[in-house]
Write a protein that holds these residues in place. Structure first.
Motif, short mmCIF file in Angstrom:
data_model
loop_
_atom_site.label_atom_id
_atom_site.label_comp_id
_atom_site.label_asym_id
_atom_site.label_seq_id
_atom_site.Cartn_x
_atom_site.Cartn_y
_atom_site.Cartn_z
N SER A 14 60.06 52.10 76.48
CA SER A 14 59.01 51.08 76.36
C SER A 14 59.60 49.76 75.88
O SER A 14 59.26 48.68 76.40
CB SER A 14 57.93 51.57 75.40
OG SER A 14 56.98 50.57 75.17
N ALA A 17 61.53 48.09 78.61
CA ALA A 17 60.62 47.48 79.57
C ALA A 17 60.16 46.10 79.08
O ALA A 17 60.12 45.13 79.87
CB ALA A 17 59.41 48.39 79.80
N LEU A 21 61.00 42.55 81.04
CA LEU A 21 59.93 41.64 81.44
C LEU A 21 60.13 40.24 80.85
O LEU A 21 59.95 39.22 81.53
CB LEU A 21 58.57 42.20 80.99
CG LEU A 21 58.06 43.42 81.76
CD1 LEU A 21 56.83 44.01 81.08
CD2 LEU A 21 57.73 43.03 83.20
N HIS A 48 53.50 47.41 73.18
CA HIS A 48 54.53 48.40 72.87
C HIS A 48 54.27 49.05 71.51
O HIS A 48 54.40 50.28 71.37
CB HIS A 48 55.90 47.72 72.88
CG HIS A 48 56.97 48.51 72.19
ND1 HIS A 48 57.54 49.64 72.73
CD2 HIS A 48 57.58 48.32 70.97
CE1 HIS A 48 58.44 50.13 71.89
NE2 HIS A 48 58.48 49.35 70.83
#
Length: 477
Positions: A14, A17, A21, A48
């Motif tokens: 997570s 990610a 991004l 998150h």
């Protein structure tokens, strides 16, 4: 090794990610879209943080035991997430400055990388993963410390930090190599079966612990901390003094009781002495400080000693007290550094004398700082009082009379620490100032962070649901 091993690393995936991004957004977004970079970054990290609360807390291992996850690890990562999110909110005013706005993306990415390293430290089941996590958590911090590179103090602080990080890592690797040579493995569980009292293993343990004590800034491994904390940007100082320290203490306790319990008769007296020295010297040097960032730097050194008190118990209660203390300390320091950051960004003032009469012009900031000082000092009924109480209880749980002596000396030091914390309160509410700091308008992000910190200080103190929860967690001791 298969995909299922990676799928167990949900917090890390997570966080990666979020990192990807943000880096793609920073690289490819138009100039107009980049105006929304800060709120989008904070929103992504908040998602998150919330997601991590819902991750399964079953005890599981991956990569043959190199990676371990469970309730203890997820809880600690969630605590760090909350702290980092509030630090991000406080950084908005600083990152909007002309000299910082063009590199705000780097601030988020470097911070997330260090947090990813701390995740690996917390979930390590092998010295290999632990060391990779430690380096990932340390090297980007050097860039964060020197973030304001055109300011001499920041560049100097970055150089000091990187040299100390290099030397401490070298010492640690030296100890780990001896452990591998003696035991033939780097896995914690396998090493537990092989550890015995021999000169080689004792020397290896001392080298390893010495390297880790640098990260926690225990006396006499603390000399880098005051200069680095003073020279680094205030938000980075806050990150170093709370998030980094909390992760290192958690990892240390796991390793001591999963790898070196057979040598407890050797390392417990050493840590006993270091705790006493850390609390005492941190407090005595804090008494002399006029710069608030240096004062809180020595305060954080002393607080590291209090956090280590619960290490002696080697029980779930001790680990619960450690996590709870870190959680409370994050909120208390966030409130203090939030006020310092607000004033420093607007006026450049960081000395205690500059805060004389602050209540007359900025009553809300003065009240937040007062609450923070009360919590750091352990005054009832703030969260700081309960965190110290639980740590003292955990330290005395074993019934060892020497631990009782240490707790008594720590209590005496708590009285000493109250003096310099209350000096800050005295400056704001009692001392006169012909030209006090002008009335300041803080941005919404900082206000949210300060309100959350104050609410945390009182709610965690009065309603100890969090401590009751982590007390039910199995830590494998």
């Amino acid at each position: 090794m298969n995909l299922s091993n990676y799928l167990l690393m949900k917090p890390e995936l997570s966080l990666i990610a979020v990192f990807l991004l943000l880096i793609f957004y920073d690289l490819f977004a138009s100039d107009n879209a980049k105006k929304y970079y800060f709120p989008i970054a904070c929103l992504l990290f908040l998602v998150h943080t919330v997601y991590c609360f819902f991750i399964s807390k079953d005890v599981l291992t991956a990569f043959g035991g190199m990676y371990v996850t469970g309730a203890a690890q997820i809880t600690m990562k969630s605590v760090l997430n909350i702290g980092v999110f509030l630090i991000f909110l406080q950084a908005n005013e600083w990152l909007k400055k002309p000299e910082s706005i063009f590199k705000r993306g780097e601030f988020f990415m470097l911070t997330i990388l260090t947090l990813l390293g701390m995740y690996l430290m917390i979930s390590s089941g092998s010295f290999m993963i632990f060391y990779i996590g430690l380096e990932m958590a340390s090297l980007p911090v050097a860039a964060l410390v020197a973030f304001d590179k055109y300011k001499n103090n920041s560049a100097e602080a970055g150089a000091k930090y990187i040299f100390n990080a290099i030397f401490s890592s070298a010492i640690m690797v030296f100890g780990i190599s001896f452990l591998y040579g003696a035991c033939g493995t780097l896995y914690f569980d396998d090493m537990f079966q092989s550890i015995y009292s021999s000169p080689l293993i004792i020397m290896a343990m001392v080298f390893f612990l010495s390297g880790l004590f640098f990260k926690i800034s225990l006396v006499p491994f603390h000399l880098w901390a005051p200069d680095v904390y003073q020279g680094a940007p205030t938000n980075v100082t806050l990150y170093l003094s709370t998030i980094s320290k909390g992760a290192a203490v958690f990892a240390l306790m796991i390793i001591l009781y999963k790898v070196f319990p057979a040598l407890a008769g050797i390392w417990q007296p050493i840590i006993w002495i270091l705790i006493l020295l850390t609390i005492t010297i941190g407090n005595l040097f804090a008494l002399r400080q006029k710069n608030l960032k240096r004062l809180l730097a020595f305060s954080s050194i002393s607080q590291a000693g209090y956090i280590m008190l619960s290490v002696f118990s080697g029980s779930s209660a001790g680990m619960s007290a450690t996590i709870f203390y870190v959680f409370v300390y994050v909120f208390s320091n966030l409130a203090a550094f939030g006020v310092i950051s607000a004033i420093e960004n607007k006026t450049g003032k960081v000395n205690m004398d500059d805060y004389n009469g602050l209540y007359l012009t900025n009553p809300k900031l003065a009240l937040v700082m007062m609450v923070s000082m009360f919590s750091l000092g352990g005054i009832p009924f703030t969260a700081g009082f309960f965190s110290k109480l639980f740590v003292f209880m955990a330290a005395m749980e074993s019934g060892n009379p020497w631990n009782t002596v240490l707790v008594f000396l720590a209590l005496v030091n708590t009285v000493v620490s109250l003096y310099y914390y209350l000096l800050v309160v005295k400056a704001m509410f009692i001392n006169k100032n012909d030209s006090p700091i002008e009335t300041l308008n803080t941005d919404s992000y900082l206000k949210i962070s300060l309100v959350a910190s104050v609410v945390g200080i009182f709610c965690i103190g009065v309603i100890n649901c969090f401590y009751e929860y982590i007390n039910t967690v199995s830590f494998g001791f």
